[in-house]
Design a protein around this motif. Structure first.
Motif, PDB file in Angstrom:
ATOM      1  N   GLY A 122       0.793  -1.216   0.000  1.00  0.00           N
ATOM      2  CA  GLY A 122       0.000   0.000   0.000  1.00  0.00           C
ATOM      3  C   GLY A 122       0.827   1.268   0.000  1.00  0.00           C
ATOM      4  N   VAL A 123       1.792   1.356   0.900  1.00  0.00           N
ATOM      5  CA  VAL A 123       2.636   2.552   0.979  1.00  0.00           C
ATOM      6  C   VAL A 123       3.560   2.668  -0.229  1.00  0.00           C
ATOM      7  CG1 VAL A 123       4.488   3.658   2.286  1.00  0.00           C
ATOM      8  CG2 VAL A 123       2.458   2.796   3.471  1.00  0.00           C
ATOM      9  N   PRO A 124       4.317   1.621  -0.610  1.00  0.00           N
ATOM     10  CA  PRO A 124       5.182   1.751  -1.798  1.00  0.00           C
ATOM     11  C   PRO A 124       4.429   2.125  -3.066  1.00  0.00           C
ATOM     12  CG  PRO A 124       5.796  -0.186  -0.540  1.00  0.00           C
ATOM     13  CD  PRO A 124       4.517   0.333   0.065  1.00  0.00           C
ATOM     14  N   PHE A 125       3.180   1.673  -3.203  1.00  0.00           N
ATOM     15  CA  PHE A 125       2.394   1.986  -4.391  1.00  0.00           C
ATOM     16  C   PHE A 125       1.506   3.211  -4.204  1.00  0.00           C
ATOM     17  CE2 PHE A 125       3.841  -1.783  -6.384  1.00  0.00           C
ATOM     18  CZ  PHE A 125       3.508  -1.672  -7.729  1.00  0.00           C
ATOM     19  N   LEU A 126       1.645   3.878  -3.052  1.00  0.00           N
ATOM     20  CA  LEU A 126       0.882   5.088  -2.753  1.00  0.00           C
ATOM     21  C   LEU A 126      -0.623   4.835  -2.801  1.00  0.00           C
ATOM     22  CD1 LEU A 126       3.040   7.750  -4.665  1.00  0.00           C
ATOM     23  CD2 LEU A 126       3.275   6.894  -2.306  1.00  0.00           C
ATOM     24  N   MET A 176       0.131  12.380  -9.836  1.00  0.00           N
ATOM     25  CA  MET A 176      -0.822  12.975  -8.902  1.00  0.00           C
ATOM     26  C   MET A 176      -0.688  12.366  -7.512  1.00  0.00           C
ATOM     27  SD  MET A 176      -4.105  13.090 -11.511  1.00  0.00           S
ATOM     28  CE  MET A 176      -5.255  13.612 -10.240  1.00  0.00           C
ATOM     29  N   ALA A 177      -0.501  11.051  -7.454  1.00  0.00           N
ATOM     30  CA  ALA A 177      -0.329  10.391  -6.161  1.00  0.00           C
ATOM     31  C   ALA A 177       0.961  10.851  -5.488  1.00  0.00           C
ATOM     32  CB  ALA A 177      -0.320   8.879  -6.347  1.00  0.00           C
ATOM     33  N   TYR A 178       2.011  11.007  -6.283  1.00  0.00           N
ATOM     34  CA  TYR A 178       3.295  11.493  -5.770  1.00  0.00           C
ATOM     35  C   TYR A 178       3.123  12.866  -5.127  1.00  0.00           C
ATOM     36  CZ  TYR A 178       8.242  12.895  -5.962  1.00  0.00           C
ATOM     37  OH  TYR A 178       9.504  13.328  -5.654  1.00  0.00           O
ATOM     38  N   LEU A 179       2.440  13.775  -5.816  1.00  0.00           N
ATOM     39  CA  LEU A 179       2.217  15.115  -5.281  1.00  0.00           C
ATOM     40  C   LEU A 179       1.264  15.090  -4.093  1.00  0.00           C
ATOM     41  CD1 LEU A 179       1.898  17.083  -8.649  1.00  0.00           C
ATOM     42  CD2 LEU A 179       3.884  16.977  -7.112  1.00  0.00           C
ATOM     43  N   ARG A 180       0.287  14.185  -4.132  1.00  0.00           N
ATOM     44  CA  ARG A 180      -0.672  14.090  -3.016  1.00  0.00           C
ATOM     45  C   ARG A 180       0.039  13.790  -1.702  1.00  0.00           C
ATOM     46  NH1 ARG A 180      -2.547  13.297   1.188  1.00  0.00           N
ATOM     47  NH2 ARG A 180      -4.594  12.475   1.791  1.00  0.00           N
ATOM     48  N   PHE A 181       0.983  12.850  -1.722  1.00  0.00           N
ATOM     49  CA  PHE A 181       1.590  12.432  -0.460  1.00  0.00           C
ATOM     50  C   PHE A 181       2.894  13.158  -0.130  1.00  0.00           C
ATOM     51  CE2 PHE A 181      -1.185   8.804  -1.432  1.00  0.00           C
ATOM     52  CZ  PHE A 181      -1.881   8.744  -0.237  1.00  0.00           C
ATOM     53  N   LEU A 182       3.582  13.684  -1.128  1.00  0.00           N
ATOM     54  CA  LEU A 182       4.827  14.391  -0.844  1.00  0.00           C
ATOM     55  C   LEU A 182       4.600  15.883  -0.612  1.00  0.00           C
ATOM     56  CD1 LEU A 182       7.900  13.954  -0.600  1.00  0.00           C
ATOM     57  CD2 LEU A 182       8.089  14.654  -2.993  1.00  0.00           C
ATOM     58  N   VAL A 183       3.561  16.444  -1.234  1.00  0.00           N
ATOM     59  CA  VAL A 183       3.317  17.883  -1.129  1.00  0.00           C
ATOM     60  C   VAL A 183       2.050  18.193  -0.333  1.00  0.00           C
ATOM     61  CG1 VAL A 183       2.922  20.016  -2.428  1.00  0.00           C
ATOM     62  CG2 VAL A 183       4.510  18.287  -3.319  1.00  0.00           C
ATOM     63  N   ALA A 202      -9.091  14.418  -2.925  1.00  0.00           N
ATOM     64  CA  ALA A 202      -7.805  13.832  -3.313  1.00  0.00           C
ATOM     65  C   ALA A 202      -7.373  12.716  -2.377  1.00  0.00           C
ATOM     66  CB  ALA A 202      -6.733  14.926  -3.347  1.00  0.00           C
ATOM     67  N   SER A 203      -8.337  11.961  -1.872  1.00  0.00           N
ATOM     68  CA  SER A 203      -7.996  10.922  -0.901  1.00  0.00           C
ATOM     69  C   SER A 203      -8.733   9.619  -1.146  1.00  0.00           C
ATOM     70  CB  SER A 203      -8.299  11.414   0.526  1.00  0.00           C
ATOM     71  OG  SER A 203      -7.522  12.547   0.844  1.00  0.00           O
ATOM     72  N   GLU A 228      -0.419   8.660   5.874  1.00  0.00           N
ATOM     73  CA  GLU A 228       0.211   9.733   5.116  1.00  0.00           C
ATOM     74  C   GLU A 228       1.684   9.886   5.496  1.00  0.00           C
ATOM     75  OE1 GLU A 228      -3.237  13.071   4.137  1.00  0.00           O
ATOM     76  OE2 GLU A 228      -2.086  13.181   6.000  1.00  0.00           O
ATOM     77  N   VAL A 229       1.975   9.813   6.776  1.00  0.00           N
ATOM     78  CA  VAL A 229       3.357   9.941   7.238  1.00  0.00           C
ATOM     79  C   VAL A 229       4.218   8.835   6.641  1.00  0.00           C
ATOM     80  CG1 VAL A 229       4.875   9.789   9.255  1.00  0.00           C
ATOM     81  CG2 VAL A 229       2.781  11.165   9.359  1.00  0.00           C
ATOM     82  N   CYS A 230       3.693   7.623   6.617  1.00  0.00           N
ATOM     83  CA  CYS A 230       4.443   6.500   6.036  1.00  0.00           C
ATOM     84  C   CYS A 230       4.715   6.736   4.549  1.00  0.00           C
ATOM     85  CB  CYS A 230       3.679   5.199   6.240  1.00  0.00           C
ATOM     86  SG  CYS A 230       3.564   4.665   7.969  1.00  0.00           S
ATOM     87  N   CYS A 231       3.701   7.197   3.816  1.00  0.00           N
ATOM     88  CA  CYS A 231       3.876   7.467   2.384  1.00  0.00           C
ATOM     89  C   CYS A 231       4.867   8.606   2.166  1.00  0.00           C
ATOM     90  CB  CYS A 231       2.534   7.812   1.740  1.00  0.00           C
ATOM     91  SG  CYS A 231       1.385   6.420   1.600  1.00  0.00           S
ATOM     92  N   PHE A 232       4.804   9.627   2.998  1.00  0.00           N
ATOM     93  CA  PHE A 232       5.712  10.765   2.880  1.00  0.00           C
ATOM     94  C   PHE A 232       7.161  10.327   3.090  1.00  0.00           C
ATOM     95  CE2 PHE A 232       8.006  14.289   4.943  1.00  0.00           C
ATOM     96  CZ  PHE A 232       7.911  15.248   3.944  1.00  0.00           C
ATOM     97  N   LEU A 233       7.402   9.526   4.121  1.00  0.00           N
ATOM     98  CA  LEU A 233       8.761   9.058   4.398  1.00  0.00           C
ATOM     99  C   LEU A 233       9.265   8.155   3.270  1.00  0.00           C
ATOM    100  CD1 LEU A 233       8.473   8.329   8.223  1.00  0.00           C
ATOM    101  CD2 LEU A 233       9.560  10.297   7.100  1.00  0.00           C
TER     102      LEU A 233
END
Length: 377
Positions: A122-126, A176-183, A202-203, A228-233
Motif C-alpha cells: 500500500g505505501v510503496p504503491f501510494l 498525482m499520487a506522488y504530489l498528493r503524499f509528498l506535497v 484527493a484521498s 500519510e506519514v508513512c507514504c511521505f517518508l
C-alpha cells in the motif's frame, strides 16, 4: 454531489451493504442457503497468497532496476531480461494491490494483515488502505450508481471519449499520487484548513472524477495521518535515496516506478471497464437492475485470474455477497449456477470475454451518444 458528513460507516462491512430480501424473481434467501457454509476468511490463505507474491515481485522489480549493472557487458541481454520480467511484475503487483479490496470489506478480521499489506504494498504503491475505505458505498443498496458512489460512472450513456480518457488518465495518476503524499500531506499538517478539501477530493480511489468523499470521523482521520506519514517518508527515500547512496541526481528507479504504476493502473482500468455494464442513470437502481449491471467471468481461470485476481473476476457474485472472501468465490459461483433456477437473473451476469464485454460497452456508448436515449440493462 455526495452529501458531506461524518462517515460512520468507514469501518463497517456487513450484509446490510448487500441485499437481504427477495425481489424481482431472484430469491436471495435461496442463494444464501446454497452457500451457507461459506463466508469465513481463512487467514492462512491470505498470508500464503500475498507474501510470496509481493516478495517475488519486489525481487523481480529490483532485478529489472539493476539489470544493466548485473550485465554491464551485454546491454542487449539486459534489455531482454527486463522485457520478460516486466509483465510478470505487473501481474504479481496487480494481484497484491487487489488485496486492498479485501481489506475494505474485512478490515482487521485477519490480524496484522492490514499493517503488513500497507508496509509492503500500500505505501510503496501510494495506495494506503484509507484511500479505498469508501468502497463500501459502492455496495450500499441506495448508493450504488448514484453521486454517493465514487466507483461508478454511467459510461453506457456517455461519449466513447470518456472511456478513452478513463484509460489515458492513468498516465498522470502516479504523478498525482506522488504530489498528493509528498506535497499535499505536509501542507495539511501545517495548515489544517487544507485538510477538508484534500480529504474530499484527493484521498479516494475513484471512477467518478466528480465524486466528493464524506468528511471523516476522528478515528478515520488519525488513521489517514499515520498512513500519510508513512507514504511521505517512503517518497523521501524514493526521491533522494539514490542521490544519498551514490550521488546520482536522476534515479532510474523513478522511471521504473512510473512505468510499473502506469501498467498496473491500466490493467486494473481495463478490468474495471468490464466489471459493470455501466447502464445506471444516476437514480437508485432496483435489486435486479444492480445485479444485471455487474458481470462474472468464471471461465478460463488461467487467464481471467491474471487480470481479475482476488475475486474481482466474480464481480456480480461479490455485489450479491460483499462479505464473501475471495477464496470462496469459485465454489460459491459453482453452487449458485448449479442450484438456482434456470430463469434466475444471476445467470445473465456470466460472460466469457472481458474484451468482448468492453466492446459491447463501447457500442452502447456510441448508440447512446447518437440517440441520447436510455440504454436498458
Amino acid at each position: 454531489m455526495a452529501t458531506n458528513h461524518t462517515n460512520k460507516q468507514d469501518f463497517v462491512d456487513d450484509d446490510s451493504a448487500g441485499y437481504t430480501q427477495d425481489e424481482s424473481g431472484f430469491k436471495f434467501s435461496e442463494a444464501r442457503h446454497l452457500i451457507r457454509d461459506l463466508g469465513r476468511p481463512k487467514p492462512i490463505i491470505y498470508w500464503l497468497d500475498f507474501l510470496p507474491c509481493i516478495l517475488i515481485a519486489h525481487v523481480l522489480f529490483m532485478t529489472m532496476r539493476y539489470m544493466h549493472e548485473i550485465l554491464p557487458e551485454d546491454p542487449s541481454r539486459a534489455y531482454l531480461v527486463q522485457a520478460i520480467l516486466f509483465p510478470v511484475c505487473v501481474i504479481l503487483y496487480m494481484r497484491c494491490a487487489m488485496f486492498i479490496h479485501e481489506l475494505a470489506h474485512f478490515g482487521d478480521k485477519i490480524p496484522y494483515f492490514r499493517q503488513v499489506w500497507n508496509s509492503l504494498c500500500g505505501v510503496p504503491f501510494l495506495i494506503p488502505s484509507f484511500v479505498y475505505l469508501p468502497h463500501i458505498d459502492h455496495h450500499r443498496r441506495k448508493s450504488y450508481g448514484t453521486d454517493e458512489d465514487g466507483e461508478y460512472f454511467p459510461l453506457a450513456h456517455m461519449s466513447r471519449w470518456y472511456m478513452v480518457a478513463f484509460l489515458l488518465h492513468n498516465l498522470i495518476v502516479p504523478i498525482m499520487a506522488y504530489l498528493r503524499f509528498l506535497v499535499a500531506s505536509p501542507i495539511c499538517w501545517v495548515y489544517p484548513p487544507a485538510r477538508r478539501w484534500v480529504h474530499r477530493h484527493a484521498s479516494t480511489m475513484v471512477v467518478d472524477p466528480f465524486y466528493e468523499r464524506r468528511d471523516g470521523s476522528p478515528e478515520l482521520m488519525r488513521l489517514v495521518v499515520r498512513q500519510e506519514v508513512c507514504c511521505f517518508l517512503w517518497l523521501l527515500w524514493f526521491t533522494f535515496g539514490d542521490w544519498i547512496m551514490t550521488g546520482q541526481l536522476v534515479s532510474p528507479l523513478w522511471l521504473w516506478g512510473y512505468l510499473m504504476g502506469v501498467a498496473v493502473l491500466t490493467l486494473n482500468a481495463v478490468r474495471t471497464l468490464g466489471a459493470h455494464r455501466w447502464a445506471g442513470d444516476g437514480r437508485v437502481l432496483s435489486f435486479e437492475e444492480q445485479l444485471l449491471d455487474t458481470v462474472n467471468y468464471p471461465d478460463r481461470p488461467w487467464v481471467t485470474e491474471l487480470w481479475g485476481p482476488i475475486g474481482t473476476r466474480y464481480h456480480a457474485l461479490h455485489h450479491l455477497f460483499p462479505t464473501l472472501p475471495y477464496h470462496d468465490a469459485p465454489e460459491a459461483h459453482r453452487r449458485l449456477m448449479a442450484g438456482l433456477p434456470a430463469s434466475s437473473p444471476y445467470r445473465e451476469t456470466v460472460r466469457t470475454s472481458l474484451l468482448g464485454e468492453i466492446y459491447v460497452l463501447w457500442r452502447r456508448a456510441d448508440e447512446s451518444a447518437t440517440s441520447r436515449e436510455p440504454i436498458a440493462t
